[in-house]
Scaffold this motif. Structure first.
Motif, mmCIF file in Angstrom:
data_model
loop_
_atom_site.group_PDB
_atom_site.id
_atom_site.type_symbol
_atom_site.label_atom_id
_atom_site.label_comp_id
_atom_site.label_asym_id
_atom_site.label_seq_id
_atom_site.Cartn_x
_atom_site.Cartn_y
_atom_site.Cartn_z
ATOM 1 N N ASP A 151 -9.873 15.783 16.731
ATOM 2 C CA ASP A 151 -10.487 14.629 17.396
ATOM 3 C C ASP A 151 -10.310 14.869 18.886
ATOM 4 N N ASP A 205 -11.677 13.852 21.706
ATOM 5 C CA ASP A 205 -11.592 12.767 22.691
ATOM 6 C C ASP A 205 -10.559 11.700 22.317
ATOM 7 N N LYS A 206 -9.809 11.931 21.198
ATOM 8 C CA LYS A 206 -8.709 11.051 20.804
ATOM 9 C C LYS A 206 -9.152 9.599 20.601
ATOM 10 N N ASP A 207 -10.346 9.425 20.038
ATOM 11 C CA ASP A 207 -10.816 8.047 19.811
ATOM 12 C C ASP A 207 -10.704 7.625 18.357
ATOM 13 N N ASP A 236 -18.198 12.577 14.964
ATOM 14 C CA ASP A 236 -18.312 11.959 16.285
ATOM 15 C C ASP A 236 -19.555 12.461 16.999
ATOM 16 N N PRO A 243 -14.445 9.245 24.542
ATOM 17 C CA PRO A 243 -13.890 8.247 23.624
ATOM 18 C C PRO A 243 -14.878 7.125 23.339
ATOM 19 N N THR A 294 -16.209 4.199 19.791
ATOM 20 C CA THR A 294 -15.795 3.350 18.673
ATOM 21 C C THR A 294 -16.566 3.756 17.420
ATOM 22 N N GLY A 299 -18.593 6.921 17.347
ATOM 23 C CA GLY A 299 -17.756 7.696 18.250
ATOM 24 C C GLY A 299 -18.194 7.655 19.694
ATOM 25 N N PRO A 344 -19.154 5.480 23.316
ATOM 26 C CA PRO A 344 -18.682 4.240 23.951
ATOM 27 C C PRO A 344 -19.615 3.069 23.656
#
Length: 467
Positions: free
Chosen positions: A295, A297-299, A306, A312, A314, A319, A321
Motif C-alpha cells: 500500500d 500511499d498508506k491509505d 487503488d 492517499p 478513501t 483509493g 482523495p
C-alpha cells in the motif's frame, strides 16, 4: 489502662510463640487484624424504675489476635477504643447527654460451628479514657475508671478475610463514680456491638507430604518433590523431543532446538516458512516474497485495488482523495453546495452577506409579520442575488424572536415572519420551490435575552443557503 496494655502485650507474645510451632496436620494458624464497629449503648438502671436511657449509636475500632486452641475452640483477645453515647430525659441522671471513651480489652473464647459460623463468650475489661458532656456537667471523676462486662455473640465466616460480627455486652460494674449516697439507682453499661473484622495475617494450613509447597490435595505427584506450576510434579517434557516444557515453545509437538522445541515455523501462517519469508510476522503472498500486497500511499487500500496508488484516498473513492468539484476547499461530502464555490465557514456555500446584503436590516412592524420599507429594500437585494448571481441555490428562511411573551405565540409570529419574507421574494422572481420558511421562535438565541441589546439581536431573520 496500663494493666490493659500489659495484658494485651502478653497475649500478643503468646500468639507469636504459637505462630512458631509447626503443626503437620490440617490446622489454622494464629491470625489477627483490624476491626471497626457501631456501638448501640445505654445505661441499664437498677433500683430506680423511673429512670431510663435512650439507646444511642457510637463507634469502636481496634485490633484482634486469634489463637487456635484446637479445631473447635480458639482464644481471641481484642484491644479497642470504644466511644459510647448516653442520653436520657431525666434531669438528675448520670451522664445525661454525654460521649464516653473507653480502652476496652475483650478476651473471647470462640466456639467454631463450622466454616460459616462461630459463637463468642468471655469477659471485657474497660478503662475510662475521657468524658465529653454536652453541658459540661460531668467529667471523668464522676464515672468509674475501671469496669468489667460479660460479652457473648456470633461471627459469620470466622476464618474469612472479612468477618461480620455482633455481640451483646452486659456490664457488671456500677458506673456511678460520684460517691453520692443520695443517688437512687445503679448504672450498668449495656451495649450491642455490630461490626466487621479485617484479617491481616493468618491462614489455613493443609498437609504437604513431600514438602514441595504443593498441598497433597492438589499434588499430582505427592511422593516426589516438584513445582507448583506442574501440580507438584517435576518439570516435564511432554512431547519427548529433548527440550523440557519450560524451554519448549511447542511443548505438545516435537521440534528442533534451534526453533525452541518447535517445528520449522511459519510465524504468520501464510504458508511460507520463516526462512523464506521476507515479512515473517505479517501474512503475505509468494508473489511479494511472503509480504502483503503493498500500500504505497498508506491509505489502507492495497496497490492492486487503488486507482490512485501514490496519493492517499478513501475506499469510497477507490483509493483516491475525496473530490472538491468547486475547488473551494470544502470536500464534496461536506459541501452543501458542491458545484458552487463558497465559504468554508458557510458549509461550502456562498454567503449572501458577502454580496452587500445585510439580513439584520430585515425588520418588521412591532408584534406583526408586516415588513418595513427598509426590510423590503434589503430583500430586493437578496432577490437580485438569488436570481442573477446564484439561480441554482436553495434557501431556508429562519424566523427568530426573543423570549418576551409566550413561547407558542413567538413561534407563530416567527413562522409568519419567515413566510412573509418568502412571499416577498417570490413576488420578486425567486421561485417558491427554492425556498422554505421555518419559525424557530425563541429556541435559538444568539445573545443574552436578559438585556435589551441581546433581545434586539435575537429578533432576527437568518438565511441558510444550500445547493
Amino acid at each position: 489502662m496500663k494493666k490493659g496494655m500489659l495484658a494485651f502485650s502478653l497475649l500478643l507474645a503468646l500468639a507469636g510463640r504459637a505462630q512458631e510451632i509447626k503443626i503437620v496436620k490440617d490446622h489454622y494458624t494464629v491470625s489477627g487484624g483490624l476491626l471497626g464497629a457501631a456501638n448501640f449503648s445505654k445505661f441499664r438502671i437498677t433500683d430506680n424504675s423511673n429512670l431510663d436511657y435512650n439507646m444511642k449509636v457510637g463507634w469502636g475500632a481496634g485490633g484482634w489476635v486469634n489463637i487456635p486452641l484446637g479445631k473447635v475452640v480458639s482464644l481471641e483477645p481484642q484491644l479497642m477504643y470504644n466511644s459510647l453515647r448516653y442520653e436520657t430525659d431525666a434531669a438528675t441522671a448520670l451522664l445525661k447527654n454525654s460521649n464516653v471513651g473507653y480502652l476496652s480489652l475483650p478476651v473471647l473464647f470462640k466456639i467454631h460451628a463450622g466454616k460459616k459460623l462461630a459463637f463468642t463468650l468471655g469477659p471485657q475489661f474497660d478503662f475510662l479514657l475521657n468524658v465529653n458532656d454536652d453541658n459540661n456537667n460531668w467529667g471523668t471523676n464522676d464515672v468509674e475508671s475501671f469496669s468489667t462486662s460479660l460479652s457473648g455473640g456470633i461471627e459469620l465466616f470466622p476464618h474469612g478475610k472479612l468477618t461480620p460480627y455482633a455481640r451483646y455486652i452486659h456490664g457488671l460494674t456500677n458506673m456511678d463514680g460520684t460517691g453520692n449516697p443520695n443517688n437512687v439507682g445503679k448504672y450498668y453499661n449495656q451495649n450491642i456491638q455490630a461490626g466487621l473484622k479485617f484479617r491481616l495475617f493468618g491462614k489455613h494450613v493443609l498437609p504437604d507430604s513431600d514438602g514441595d509447597g504443593v498441598l497433597d490435595k492438589d499434588d499430582q505427584c505427592p511422593g516426589v518433590v516438584g513445582l507448583a506450576r506442574y501440580q507438584g510434579c517435576p518439570i516435564p517434557d511432554t512431547d519427548k523431543d529433548g527440550v523440557n516444557d519450560e524451554e519448549d515453545k511447542c511443548k505438545d509437538v516435537p521440534g528442533l532446538t534451534r526453533y525452541g522445541g518447535c517445528p520449522i515455523p511459519d510465524t504468520d501462517k501464510d504458508g511460507i516458512n520463516d526462512e523464506d519469508d521476507k515479512c515473517k510476522d505479517v501474512p503475505g503472498i509468494a508473489k511479494y516474497g511472503g509480504c502483503p500486497i503493498p500500500d504505497t500511499d498508506k491509505d489502507g487500500i492495497n496497490d492492486e485495488e487503488d486507482k490512485c496508488p501514490n496519493e492517499p484516498g478513501t475506499a469510497q473513492y477507490n483509493g483516491c482523495p475525496i473530490p472538491d468539484r468547486d475547488n473551494d476547499g470544502v470536500n464534496d461530502n461536506e459541501d452543501r453546495c458542491p458545484d458552487i464555490a463558497g465559504d468554508p465557514n458557510n458549509g461550502g456555500c456562498p454567503t449572501l452577506e458577502a454580496s452587500k446584503f445585510n439580513a439584520s436590516n430585515v425588520q418588521f412592524a412591532t408584534g406583526s409579520a408586516t415588513l418595513t420599507a427598509g426590510a423590503k429594500k434589503e430583500l430586493d437585494k437578496a432577490a437580485r442575488i438569488l436570481t442573477e448571481q446564484y439561480p441554482q441555490l436553495k434557501l431556508e428562511i429562519g424566523g427568530h424572536t426573543d423570549n418576551t411573551g409566550k413561547a407558542e405565540t413567538n413561534r407563530t409570529l416567527s413562522q409568519k415572519r419567515a413566510e412573509a419574507v418568502r412571499a416577498y421574494l417570490v413576488k420578486k422572481g425567486v421561485t417558491e420551490d427554492r425556498m422554505s420558511a421555518v419559525g424557530y421562535g425563541p429556541d435559538q438565541p444568539i445573545d443574552d435575552n436578559a438585556t435589551k441589546e441581546g433581545r434586539a439581536k435575537n429578533r432576527r431573520v437568518e438565511f441558510k443557503v444550500s445547493q
